[in-house]
Scaffold this active site. Structure first.
Site, PDB file in Angstrom:
ATOM      1  N   PRO A  58      -3.206  -4.746  -1.546  1.00 31.93           N
ATOM      2  CA  PRO A  58      -4.374  -5.505  -1.074  1.00 31.93           C
ATOM      3  C   PRO A  58      -4.009  -6.588  -0.062  1.00 31.93           C
ATOM      4  CG  PRO A  58      -3.832  -6.085  -3.350  1.00 31.93           C
ATOM      5  CD  PRO A  58      -2.997  -4.896  -2.990  1.00 31.93           C
ATOM      6  N   ASP A  82     -16.733  11.423  15.193  1.00 34.10           N
ATOM      7  CA  ASP A  82     -16.996  10.704  13.945  1.00 34.10           C
ATOM      8  C   ASP A  82     -17.204   9.218  14.200  1.00 34.10           C
ATOM      9  OD1 ASP A  82     -16.908  12.837  12.272  1.00 34.10           O
ATOM     10  OD2 ASP A  82     -14.832  12.577  11.675  1.00 34.10           O
ATOM     11  N   GLU A 109       1.206  -5.948 -12.077  1.00 32.46           N
ATOM     12  CA  GLU A 109       0.943  -7.195 -11.343  1.00 32.46           C
ATOM     13  C   GLU A 109       1.328  -7.105  -9.871  1.00 32.46           C
ATOM     14  OE1 GLU A 109      -0.403 -11.052 -10.770  1.00 32.46           O
ATOM     15  OE2 GLU A 109      -0.657  -9.670 -12.458  1.00 32.46           O
TER      16      GLU A 109
END
Length: 269
Positions: free
Chosen positions: A113, A193, A140
């Site tokens: 992330p 696209d 974690e």
């Protein structure tokens, strides 16, 4: 192209890798997709791949040894297939020395992330590689030495946290594979696209020409290809302006497209 995924849950990829476009791409020999359980590289009888963090704190951290061993094994196998020679650099990071200019070392991609947001542009970049290795974490986080000395890229599919990196890896693999030559039946599909042109995709219609009183725009039935192309570009611009105006900030718009934008603004006054 070859894509390997290092994961603790290889069974999650069985259906994805053998269905739809990905399955057909493998059948055609365009891409090879493989899920590898890096627990097999733990080096201990308990198959332990994580440990508590130094300095305290909650959660468990993925140990570096299993990830390094798994990647090194994949590099060794790649060496056997292509004749590439892989070596360890002075700072103990893994690099590859290609025997020819056409051979490139694999990109090792960490699902994280904290990583660079994945985009269509990134998918197009990665589609030009020969070998990608995706590392899917759990718990974690990762031991920092994996980031510093093993991976070449850190990528994220959004500003939220998932249980593991498997779903992001699936998303990226699907996005990259469909860009490979021969994967899609119509090569123009990937070109037009959403995001490939910098704009969201224009509206699509098919038979019947009228459904419950709702008609297909006349211009699409006209057979005039130039007019249809102009309509599609205009409607792609309109949709982008309505839904993702931020995308327009980086586009080099033509004088005609600037006029269309002004037209859209006037319609809403």
């Amino acid at each position: 192209m070859r894509m390997d995924v290092l994961t603790l849950f290889p069974e999650m990829f069985d259906g994805v890798f053998h269905s739809s476009i990905l399955g057909k791409a493998q059948e055609k020999g365009i891409v090879s997709l493989n899920a590898v359980n890096f627990r097999d590289y733990s080096g201990n009888k308990h198959g332990t791949v994580d440990d508590t963090p130094y300095g305290g704190g909650g959660g468990m951290v993925l140990k570096p040894e299993p990830i390094f061993r798994a990647v090194e094994d994949l590099l060794s196998k790649s060496n056997e297939r292509t004749g590439e020679q892989f070596e360890t650099t002075a700072d103990d990071s893994i690099s590859a020395v290609a025997t020819t200019e056409s051979q490139r070392p694999p990109r090792v991609i960490l699902m994280c992330p904290q990583g660079e947001p994945f985009s269509q542009r990134k998918a197009e970049e990665l589609a030009g590689e020969d070998h990608l290795i995706f590392v899917c974490g759990h718990y974690e986080g990762y031991d920092e030495r994996i980031r510093e000395h093993l991976v070449t890229d850190e990528l994220s599919i959004g500003d939220y946290v998932l249980t593991g990196g498997e779903l992001p890896a699936m998303v990226m693999i699907d996005s990259i594979t469909r860009l490979l030559p021969g994967v899609l039946g119509n090569e123009m599909s990937a070109v037009t696209d959403s995001f490939s042109t910098g704009l969201l995709e224009y509206p699509h219609y098919t038979r019947p020409a009228e459904f419950r009183g709702w008609k297909v725009p006349d211009i699409l039935l006209s057979g005039h290809h130039a007019n249809v192309a102009d309509w599609r570009r205009k409607e792609a611009l309109r949709r982008t302006w309505q839904r993702r105006p931020d995308l327009l900030e980086t586009l080099d718009l033509s004088p005609q497209e600037i006029k269309w934008l002004e037209e859209f603004r006037n319609e809403t006054k």
